[in-house]
Design a protein around this motif. Structure first.
Motif, short mmCIF file in Angstrom:
data_model
loop_
_atom_site.label_atom_id
_atom_site.label_comp_id
_atom_site.label_asym_id
_atom_site.label_seq_id
_atom_site.Cartn_x
_atom_site.Cartn_y
_atom_site.Cartn_z
N LEU A 24 0.83 -1.20 0.00
CA LEU A 24 0.00 0.00 0.00
C LEU A 24 0.86 1.25 0.00
O LEU A 24 0.56 2.24 -0.69
CB LEU A 24 -0.92 0.00 1.23
CG LEU A 24 -1.83 1.21 1.40
CD1 LEU A 24 -2.84 1.30 0.25
CD2 LEU A 24 -2.56 1.16 2.74
N LYS A 25 1.96 1.22 0.74
CA LYS A 25 2.86 2.37 0.81
C LYS A 25 3.81 2.43 -0.38
O LYS A 25 4.59 3.38 -0.51
CB LYS A 25 3.64 2.34 2.12
CG LYS A 25 2.82 2.82 3.32
CD LYS A 25 3.68 2.91 4.56
CE LYS A 25 2.94 3.65 5.67
NZ LYS A 25 2.85 5.10 5.43
N PRO A 79 0.49 6.34 1.74
CA PRO A 79 -0.81 6.42 2.43
C PRO A 79 -0.67 6.14 3.92
O PRO A 79 0.04 5.22 4.33
CB PRO A 79 -1.64 5.34 1.73
CG PRO A 79 -1.02 5.21 0.38
CD PRO A 79 0.44 5.43 0.58
N SER A 83 -4.16 7.49 12.13
CA SER A 83 -4.64 8.87 12.08
C SER A 83 -4.08 9.69 13.23
O SER A 83 -3.91 9.18 14.35
CB SER A 83 -6.18 8.89 12.13
OG SER A 83 -6.66 10.21 12.17
N SER A 144 -19.29 3.94 2.98
CA SER A 144 -17.91 4.16 2.56
C SER A 144 -17.32 2.88 1.99
O SER A 144 -17.82 1.78 2.27
CB SER A 144 -17.04 4.65 3.73
OG SER A 144 -17.02 3.69 4.76
N ARG A 145 -16.28 3.03 1.21
CA ARG A 145 -15.66 1.88 0.56
C ARG A 145 -14.84 1.05 1.55
O ARG A 145 -14.76 -0.16 1.43
CB ARG A 145 -14.77 2.36 -0.59
CG ARG A 145 -14.22 1.23 -1.44
CD ARG A 145 -13.43 1.77 -2.61
NE ARG A 145 -12.94 0.70 -3.47
CZ ARG A 145 -12.12 0.86 -4.50
NH1 ARG A 145 -11.70 2.09 -4.81
NH2 ARG A 145 -11.72 -0.17 -5.22
N TYR A 146 -14.22 1.76 2.52
CA TYR A 146 -13.38 1.10 3.50
C TYR A 146 -13.86 1.46 4.91
O TYR A 146 -14.72 2.33 5.08
CB TYR A 146 -11.91 1.47 3.29
CG TYR A 146 -11.41 1.10 1.91
CD1 TYR A 146 -11.21 -0.23 1.57
CD2 TYR A 146 -11.18 2.08 0.95
CE1 TYR A 146 -10.78 -0.57 0.29
CE2 TYR A 146 -10.75 1.75 -0.32
CZ TYR A 146 -10.56 0.42 -0.65
OH TYR A 146 -10.14 0.06 -1.91
N ASP A 150 -12.75 6.53 2.50
CA ASP A 150 -12.48 6.20 1.11
C ASP A 150 -11.09 5.62 0.87
O ASP A 150 -10.75 5.27 -0.26
CB ASP A 150 -12.66 7.45 0.23
CG ASP A 150 -14.11 7.92 0.20
OD1 ASP A 150 -15.00 7.06 0.32
OD2 ASP A 150 -14.34 9.14 0.08
N ASP A 151 -10.28 5.54 1.92
CA ASP A 151 -8.91 5.05 1.77
C ASP A 151 -8.66 3.87 2.71
O ASP A 151 -9.20 3.82 3.82
CB ASP A 151 -7.90 6.16 2.07
CG ASP A 151 -8.05 7.34 1.10
OD1 ASP A 151 -8.06 7.09 -0.12
OD2 ASP A 151 -8.16 8.48 1.58
N ILE A 152 -7.81 2.97 2.28
CA ILE A 152 -7.43 1.82 3.11
C ILE A 152 -6.60 2.31 4.29
O ILE A 152 -5.72 3.16 4.15
CB ILE A 152 -6.62 0.80 2.28
CG1 ILE A 152 -7.49 0.22 1.16
CG2 ILE A 152 -6.08 -0.32 3.16
CD1 ILE A 152 -6.73 -0.69 0.21
N SER A 153 -6.87 1.74 5.46
CA SER A 153 -6.11 2.07 6.66
C SER A 153 -5.73 0.79 7.39
O SER A 153 -6.05 -0.32 6.94
CB SER A 153 -6.95 2.96 7.59
OG SER A 153 -7.99 2.19 8.19
#
Length: 211
Positions: A24-25, A79, A83, A144-146, A150-153
């Protein structure tokens, strides 16, 4: 020579979690794979303990998937897995704990395969526990998608590797441990958002692994 090396048991969900985070990164890494639980001398040599995953960054070794993801977020661009917002971070940590619970469910079946001991009662119990999971995820993914937007975490990476076993079709799986689990644990097709989410996150694993 690549600075990052991942000592890994590829089928393990905890190892998959780290591999997905690296991809992912967009980080270049060398994958040093082990087929089973024997011959862990190289792992012990670099980390002082026998368990995978272990990530080495030059002379530094980090083990435990939770610690590795935090190390990646603190030291590499790409990414964000976590958080800076306290409330969002607490929610990610809640999902991480939920992922550990999924690990327990999967372990109830995977242990049978490793020990070559069939326990139908344990399998039924594992499936019953699994059946309580998708609605929680379906609700979380309703807008939401994830899991966190909206982003993978790290939230997604902490759950999907465990659930990926349950969407495989047994006849399409070659690895005996994976086939054993796929024959006994299945995620209901009645939860399309959850299945689509699993497939979306696991697409990261289609990226080639550096070697």
């Amino acid at each position: 020579m690549k600075n990052l090396k991942l000592y890994t048991l590829p089928l393990s969900p905890y190892n998959t979690k780290v591999r997905l985070a690296l991809k992912l990164k967009g980080l270049d890494f060398e994958s040093i794979e082990f087929a089973g639980f024997d011959d862990r001398d190289p792992v012990v040599e670099v980390s002082g303990q026998p368990l995978t995953p272990v990530l080495t960054d030059g002379d530094k070794a980090v083990y435990d998937s939770f610690a590795i993801l935090r190390y990646l977020d603190a030291n590499f661009p790409g990414p964000r897995l976590y958080s800076a917002d306290r409330v969002r971070q607490q929610k990610i940590q809640e999902w991480e704990r939920f992922g550990s619970e999924l690990g327990g469910i999967l372990g109830m079946v995977l242990t049978q395969a490793i020990n070559n001991e069939i326990d139908e009662k344990a399998t039924e119990q594992a499936q019953a526990l699994l059946d309580t999971v998708p609605q929680v995820l379906e609700d979380a993914l309703s807008n939401s998608r994830y899991l966190m937007g909206d982003d993978i975490s790290a939230a997604d990476l902490s759950l999907v590797p465990f659930l990926s076993f349950t969407v495989w079709k047994a006849e399409q799986v070659e690895h005996p441990l994976a086939k054993f689990v796929a024959e006994r644990l299945q995620l209901s097709a009645s939860f399309p958002k959850t299945r689509a989410w699993i497939e979306s996150v696991m697409e990261l694993d289609l990226e080639p692994i550096s070697s």
